[in-house]
Motif scaffolding. Structure first.
Motif, PDB file in Angstrom:
ATOM      1  N   PRO A 177       0.805  -1.225   0.000  1.00  0.00           N
ATOM      2  CA  PRO A 177       0.000   0.000   0.000  1.00  0.00           C
ATOM      3  C   PRO A 177       0.833   1.268   0.000  1.00  0.00           C
ATOM      4  N   ASN A 178       2.010   1.232   0.674  1.00  0.00           N
ATOM      5  CA  ASN A 178       2.771   2.484   0.767  1.00  0.00           C
ATOM      6  C   ASN A 178       3.456   2.850  -0.533  1.00  0.00           C
ATOM      7  N   ARG A 179       3.365   1.986  -1.539  1.00  0.00           N
ATOM      8  CA  ARG A 179       3.975   2.326  -2.823  1.00  0.00           C
ATOM      9  C   ARG A 179       3.028   3.104  -3.732  1.00  0.00           C
ATOM     10  N   PHE A 180       1.748   3.103  -3.369  1.00  0.00           N
ATOM     11  CA  PHE A 180       0.801   3.874  -4.180  1.00  0.00           C
ATOM     12  C   PHE A 180       1.077   5.360  -3.966  1.00  0.00           C
ATOM     13  N   PRO A 181       1.273   6.136  -5.008  1.00  0.00           N
ATOM     14  CA  PRO A 181       1.425   7.584  -4.810  1.00  0.00           C
ATOM     15  C   PRO A 181       0.143   8.157  -4.210  1.00  0.00           C
ATOM     16  N   ALA A 182       0.265   9.258  -3.488  1.00  0.00           N
ATOM     17  CA  ALA A 182      -0.898   9.841  -2.795  1.00  0.00           C
ATOM     18  C   ALA A 182      -1.800  10.578  -3.783  1.00  0.00           C
ATOM     19  N   ARG A 183      -2.387   9.815  -4.675  1.00  0.00           N
ATOM     20  CA  ARG A 183      -3.265  10.420  -5.689  1.00  0.00           C
ATOM     21  C   ARG A 183      -4.530  11.008  -5.079  1.00  0.00           C
ATOM     22  N   TRP A 184      -4.852  10.604  -3.850  1.00  0.00           N
ATOM     23  CA  TRP A 184      -6.043  11.169  -3.208  1.00  0.00           C
ATOM     24  C   TRP A 184      -5.929  12.676  -3.084  1.00  0.00           C
ATOM     25  N   MET A 185      -4.692  13.182  -3.090  1.00  0.00           N
ATOM     26  CA  MET A 185      -4.498  14.625  -2.975  1.00  0.00           C
ATOM     27  C   MET A 185      -5.144  15.380  -4.138  1.00  0.00           C
ATOM     28  N   GLU A 186      -5.239  14.718  -5.291  1.00  0.00           N
ATOM     29  CA  GLU A 186      -5.769  15.409  -6.462  1.00  0.00           C
ATOM     30  C   GLU A 186      -7.285  15.578  -6.377  1.00  0.00           C
TER      31      GLU A 186
END
Length: 636
Positions: A534-543
């Motif tokens: 999971p920690n490899r997913f970029p924080a796309r939620w920011m968008e």
DNA sequence: GAGAACTCAACACA
DNA sequence: CTGTGTTGAGTTCT
């Protein structure tokens, strides 16, 4: 006139650099060849479906979660002298209430606006890198528009500033005008708009304006007026076909379009003769010079907030025009448009096919369905399996897991649950309930269950809450909301797509599998098992929900805080539909961490949400955070 | 600068 | 309470 473009239609569509994430192999050799679906009738197709027995996984999981984890623990003990089982990271702190809502004083609109330019251009033969850039730009712009609309629609602070009866769509567009965020205003584009794909769906006329796809707020014909055209003649750029004129006749590849004008305000019928001016003249000139026109269709859809959806259907040419007497007895201009060949399939055609597939897949597509539900009723909607390319069928060999399996230790620390219980709301929760406070003083979803904005972590109401299942703060825990399908594709191996239109901000599915502690992960990573970190997913939620372009003071939410995630998910033995998501660096879904059944912040649920409006049958893709060198390797 | 334009969402009502 | 009809505020563009 401009010469015809060398190649107006890019080869790539959808998600531009889509590549497979991991090729997950079945644990053992596949069973001997079962008949691949080659049926021509629905009855034959039904024969080709795999029987329930054939769905049986090669490796059956033990029925009890405890037994399963005992097995993992036993393995682990062989290598590790001591096992620290998933100790928690950080207790829940009360909300500080400092949400990043912009001050209302910041939204004083200035009246200075830049007019549309008259420079006419065609954009042709974009390189892949440019396509990715423009796709990203379009998505970013749409997110800004939609996020503003969201705020204006539901936020009371904004309502006070703008008055109660505002039009959030218009206001959002106006705010973006002030910041010069509209796309393609510095030039008038003939033909395709970079970053907009055939089949893309929109819910607001204003959104089309903001992207430069169609510049008229109400009028159906957009054109470069004669005063601004290099040749001194008006040229049409795009039309919207929404069946608003009684004399329209839309046959898909070919359509008869009625010119505009001649009608009373808010009146369906014509009351005077139309004149050969404005858009009508522009269409006539476009016919004369053979200039392509973008066609957007407005059709009914119950998945839209306006019960209507605008679909970009590609380029057409006007082949014929005449003056006719309409059904009302008044003169109208008629234009016959024919779709230019060699384009992607029509968006409205795909919408229609998806509708038929939902009703009876075997009639709509007799060839290729291997299973009508690989979840075997474990999901609220059936998850169909489709392959009309080769005889691969690995998804049926895995036991379907609708919920992730957590190590029992995750649930052990009850003190993590603030106050020992959830909220005490008897009816639906509101902004002052405990769960809203956990989320920083706001409920994370709107009344339609759409995520307002991405956050590091979201607390849904859960097992400890008294509120009813209908509480608006229970969304992702309820499972699928769209009918998903796993399909075989040339580019990505397996992929997933939806038969329903997915609205931006909607919950799509959870990423399930066997959740492993840090120690178990280290152990199993060596064996090369199919692990997802999971920690490899970029924080796309920011968008999602980002309006910093309009309000520079807008801060990305940093609350509720999420510790570094050290767990992994093993999808090599059991999995759900999510494990077939493809990778893309221009993704249409993103990962959002959610808690609801346990409150252990070190082990959040990995929930997938849509970050754009996704038309039916378009492949879903997520950013797994694999580097560019990986992408290059995989695309070779 | 006026007026046209194939809207949208709140409200009322069944 | 869900669907449907009505109404008026609200934009940009020519």
């Amino acid at each position: 006139m401009d010469p015809p473009p060398p190649s107006p239609f890019p080869d790539l569509n959808l998600n531009l650099d889509i590549v497979p994430f991991v090729k997950l192999e079945p644990k053992e050799e596949p069973l001997e060849d079962l008949p691949i679906a080659t049926a021509s009738t629905a009855a034959d197709a039904a024969e080709c479906l795999l029987s329930p027995e054939e769905h049986t996984p090669l490796q059956k999981l033990s029925p009890s979660e405890d037994a399963l984890f005992a097995e993992y623990l036993r393995l682990t003990r062989l290598f590790l002298s001591s096992i620290e089982s998933g100790a928690s990271g950080g207790a829940i702190v009360p909300a500080d209430g400092s949400s990043a809502a912009p001050a209302s004083s910041a939204i004083v609109a200035t009246k200075k606006r830049k007019a549309r330019s008259s420079e006419m251009v065609r954009v042709s033969s974009l390189g892949v890198r440019d396509q990715i850039h423009f796709r990203d730009l379009v998505r970013h712009t749409r997110i800004t528009f939609e996020s503003l609309r969201f705020l204006l629609l539901r936020n009371d602070g904004f309502s006070e500033v703008f008055g109660r009866r505002t039009r959030p769509d218009l206001k959002a567009a106006a705010l973006m005008t002030d910041k010069n965020l509209w796309l393609n205003r510095d030039k008038r584009i003939i033909g395709p708009i970079p970053g907009v794909c055939i089949g893309d769906v929109f819910f607001f006329r204003m959104e089309l304006c903001v992207l430069g796809l169609h510049g008229q707020v109400q009028a159906g014909i957009d054109y470069v007026p004669s005063t601004r055209s290099p040749s001194g003649e008006p040229v049409a750029t795009s039309i919207i076909v929404s069946g608003g004129y009684e004399d329209d006749d839309d046959g898909g590849e070919e359509l008869i379009y009625t010119g505009h004008g001649g009608r009373d305000r808010n009146n369906f019928r014509h009351s005077v003769h139309q004149k050969l001016e404005g858009g009508n003249l522009a269409l006539e000139k476009s016919r004369l010079y053979g200039i392509e026109i973008r066609v957007i269709r407005g059709i009914k859809s119950d998945r839209s907030p306006t019960n209507k959806v605008y679909v970009y259907d590609g380029l057409y040419k006007v082949v014929d025009s005449w003056f006719d007497t309409g059904k009302s007895g008044f003169g109208v201009f008629k234009y016959r448009l024919v779709r230019i060949e060699g384009q992607e399939e029509m968006g409205t055609g795909i919408l229609k096919l998806a509708g038929e597939l939902k009703v009876n897949p075997l009639i709509a597509r007799p060839r290729g369905y291997l299973s009508l539900d690989i979840s075997m009723k474990k999901e609220k909607f059936p998850v169909m399996l489709f392959n009309d390319m080769d005889d691969e069928r690995d998804p049926v060999y895995f036991e379907y897991l609708a919920r992730p399996l957590y190590p029992p230790s995750v649930f052990e620390d009850k003190s993590l649950l603030a106050g020992g219980n959830g909220c005490d709301c008897v009816t639906n929760c509101s902004t002052d309930c405990l769960c809203a406070r956990l989320n920083g003083g706001e409920l994370p979803y709107d009344s339609n269950g759409l995520l307002s904005r991405g956050k590091p972590l979201i607390y849904e109401c859960g097992t400890g809450c008294r509120c009813p299942p209908s509480c608006p703060n229970r969304v992702s825990q309820k499972g699928l909301k769209h009918q998903l399908e796993i399909f075989r594709s040339k580019e990505t191996g397996w992929g997933i797509r939806s038969l329903d239109m997915i609205r931006a901000g909607s919950f799509v599915c959870e990423y399930t599998g066997i959740v492993l502690t840090k120690e178990q992960t280290e152990l199993l990573a060596m064996s090369g098992a199919g692990l997802v970190w999971p920690n490899r997913f970029p924080a796309r939620w920011m968008e999602w929900g980002d309006i910093s372009d309009v309000f520079p003071g807008f801060m990305q939410p940093s609350y509720p805080a999420l510790p570094e995630l050290n767990f992994s998910i093993d999808v090599s033995r059991t999995r759900n539909v999510a494990s077939y998501l493809s990778h893309s660096s221009t993704p249409n879904v993103f990962l959002q961490c959610v808690l609801f059944d346990h409150y252990n912040t070190s082990y959040p649920h990995l929930m997938i949400f849509a970050m754009e409006n996704i038309p039916p049958l378009r492949e879903l893709s997520i950013d797994y955070g694999i580097g560019e060198e990986w992408v290059a390797k995989l695309t070779v």
